[in-house]
Design a protein around this motif. Structure first.
Motif, PDB file in Angstrom:
ATOM      1  N   UNK A   1      43.670 -51.571  28.349  1.00 32.77           N
ATOM      2  CA  UNK A   1      42.960 -52.520  27.492  1.00 32.77           C
ATOM      3  C   UNK A   1      43.587 -52.572  26.100  1.00 32.77           C
ATOM      4  N   UNK A   2      44.025 -51.448  25.612  1.00 33.31           N
ATOM      5  CA  UNK A   2      44.671 -51.432  24.302  1.00 33.31           C
ATOM      6  C   UNK A   2      45.993 -52.209  24.328  1.00 33.31           C
ATOM      7  N   UNK A   3      46.746 -52.051  25.385  1.00 36.79           N
ATOM      8  CA  UNK A   3      48.079 -52.667  25.471  1.00 36.79           C
ATOM      9  C   UNK A   3      48.051 -54.127  25.939  1.00 36.79           C
ATOM     10  N   UNK A   4      47.204 -54.447  26.900  1.00 34.72           N
ATOM     11  CA  UNK A   4      47.317 -55.727  27.595  1.00 34.72           C
ATOM     12  C   UNK A   4      46.114 -56.646  27.493  1.00 34.72           C
ATOM     13  N   UNK A   5      45.069 -56.232  26.814  1.00 38.01           N
ATOM     14  CA  UNK A   5      43.880 -57.077  26.725  1.00 38.01           C
ATOM     15  C   UNK A   5      44.161 -58.442  26.103  1.00 38.01           C
ATOM     16  N   UNK A   6      44.998 -58.551  25.084  1.00 32.87           N
ATOM     17  CA  UNK A   6      45.279 -59.889  24.537  1.00 32.87           C
ATOM     18  C   UNK A   6      45.948 -60.830  25.550  1.00 32.87           C
ATOM     19  N   UNK A   7      46.712 -60.270  26.457  1.00 32.02           N
ATOM     20  CA  UNK A   7      47.472 -61.083  27.407  1.00 32.02           C
ATOM     21  C   UNK A   7      46.739 -61.305  28.726  1.00 32.02           C
ATOM     22  N   UNK A   8      46.144 -60.246  29.266  1.00 29.78           N
ATOM     23  CA  UNK A   8      45.568 -60.306  30.608  1.00 29.78           C
ATOM     24  C   UNK A   8      44.128 -59.788  30.676  1.00 29.78           C
ATOM     25  N   UNK A   9      43.227 -60.263  29.864  1.00 24.40           N
ATOM     26  CA  UNK A   9      41.858 -59.709  29.887  1.00 24.40           C
ATOM     27  C   UNK A   9      41.139 -59.905  31.221  1.00 24.40           C
ATOM     28  N   UNK A  10      41.320 -61.053  31.860  1.00 22.01           N
ATOM     29  CA  UNK A  10      40.631 -61.295  33.128  1.00 22.01           C
ATOM     30  C   UNK A  10      41.150 -60.381  34.234  1.00 22.01           C
ATOM     31  N   UNK A  11      42.441 -60.174  34.258  1.00 23.86           N
ATOM     32  CA  UNK A  11      43.033 -59.296  35.270  1.00 23.86           C
ATOM     33  C   UNK A  11      42.535 -57.867  35.082  1.00 23.86           C
ATOM     34  N   UNK A  12      42.512 -57.407  33.857  1.00 25.19           N
ATOM     35  CA  UNK A  12      42.032 -56.055  33.592  1.00 25.19           C
ATOM     36  C   UNK A  12      40.583 -55.900  34.027  1.00 25.19           C
ATOM     37  N   UNK A  13      39.761 -56.851  33.644  1.00 17.06           N
ATOM     38  CA  UNK A  13      38.352 -56.793  34.036  1.00 17.06           C
ATOM     39  C   UNK A  13      38.201 -56.782  35.552  1.00 17.06           C
ATOM     40  N   UNK A  14      38.913 -57.654  36.209  1.00 20.73           N
ATOM     41  CA  UNK A  14      38.821 -57.758  37.669  1.00 20.73           C
ATOM     42  C   UNK A  14      39.274 -56.451  38.344  1.00 20.73           C
ATOM     43  N   UNK A  15      40.388 -55.928  37.935  1.00 19.13           N
ATOM     44  CA  UNK A  15      40.931 -54.733  38.584  1.00 19.13           C
ATOM     45  C   UNK A  15      40.083 -53.495  38.308  1.00 19.13           C
ATOM     46  N   UNK A  16      39.687 -53.308  37.068  1.00 21.59           N
ATOM     47  CA  UNK A  16      38.932 -52.102  36.754  1.00 21.59           C
ATOM     48  C   UNK A  16      37.481 -52.194  37.217  1.00 21.59           C
ATOM     49  N   UNK A  17      36.904 -53.359  37.197  1.00 20.39           N
ATOM     50  CA  UNK A  17      35.540 -53.487  37.708  1.00 20.39           C
ATOM     51  C   UNK A  17      35.510 -53.296  39.216  1.00 20.39           C
ATOM     52  N   UNK A  18      36.523 -53.790  39.871  1.00 22.51           N
ATOM     53  CA  UNK A  18      36.613 -53.630  41.332  1.00 22.51           C
ATOM     54  C   UNK A  18      36.800 -52.157  41.699  1.00 22.51           C
TER      55      UNK A  18
ATOM     56  N   UNK B   1      52.698 -60.059  39.438  1.00 23.80           N
ATOM     57  CA  UNK B   1      53.259 -58.727  39.622  1.00 23.80           C
ATOM     58  C   UNK B   1      52.467 -57.689  38.829  1.00 23.80           C
ATOM     59  N   UNK B   2      52.056 -58.057  37.649  1.00 21.46           N
ATOM     60  CA  UNK B   2      51.254 -57.158  36.826  1.00 21.46           C
ATOM     61  C   UNK B   2      49.963 -56.772  37.548  1.00 21.46           C
ATOM     62  N   UNK B   3      49.271 -57.755  38.078  1.00 19.13           N
ATOM     63  CA  UNK B   3      48.010 -57.468  38.772  1.00 19.13           C
ATOM     64  C   UNK B   3      48.248 -56.614  40.017  1.00 19.13           C
ATOM     65  N   UNK B   4      49.282 -56.915  40.743  1.00 18.64           N
ATOM     66  CA  UNK B   4      49.607 -56.145  41.947  1.00 18.64           C
ATOM     67  C   UNK B   4      49.862 -54.672  41.594  1.00 18.64           C
ATOM     68  N   UNK B   5      50.661 -54.443  40.584  1.00 17.01           N
ATOM     69  CA  UNK B   5      50.995 -53.073  40.194  1.00 17.01           C
ATOM     70  C   UNK B   5      49.803 -52.357  39.575  1.00 17.01           C
ATOM     71  N   UNK B   6      48.987 -53.081  38.861  1.00 18.09           N
ATOM     72  CA  UNK B   6      47.784 -52.477  38.289  1.00 18.09           C
ATOM     73  C   UNK B   6      46.852 -52.005  39.401  1.00 18.09           C
ATOM     74  N   UNK B   7      46.607 -52.843  40.369  1.00 17.61           N
ATOM     75  CA  UNK B   7      45.762 -52.455  41.495  1.00 17.61           C
ATOM     76  C   UNK B   7      46.334 -51.258  42.253  1.00 17.61           C
TER      77      UNK B   7
END
Length: 64
Positions: free
Chosen positions: A44-61, A18-24
């Motif tokens: 990245x400040x809030x969620x990098x410890x928990x979801x670094x791969x998702x953040x990278x994937x969503x923002x790089x995309x 759900x996090x990834x869906x809403x982020x996208x």
């Protein structure tokens, strides 16, 4: 809208999918291009410890 999507992400952060869906959705539909950089920094400040791969994937995309 920026504050709204921050609130939504915080509320759904318990669920990886759900996090990834809403982020996208936030990046592609709700935010203006000039808001995305600030949003990215906040995410990245809030969620990098928990979801670094998702953040990278969503923002790089979104930057392509």
């Amino acid at each position: 809208m920026l504050e709204y999507v921050k609130t939504i992400l915080q509320k759904v952060s318990f669920d990886k999918i759900l996090f990834e869906k809403e982020l996208n959705k936030s990046i592609s539909k709700y935010l203006k291009p000039n808001e995305v950089e600030e949003f990215r920094d906040w995410c990245y400040q809030m969620f990098n410890p928990t979801y670094p791969q998702i953040l990278d994937r969503c923002f790089n995309h979104s930057m392509v």
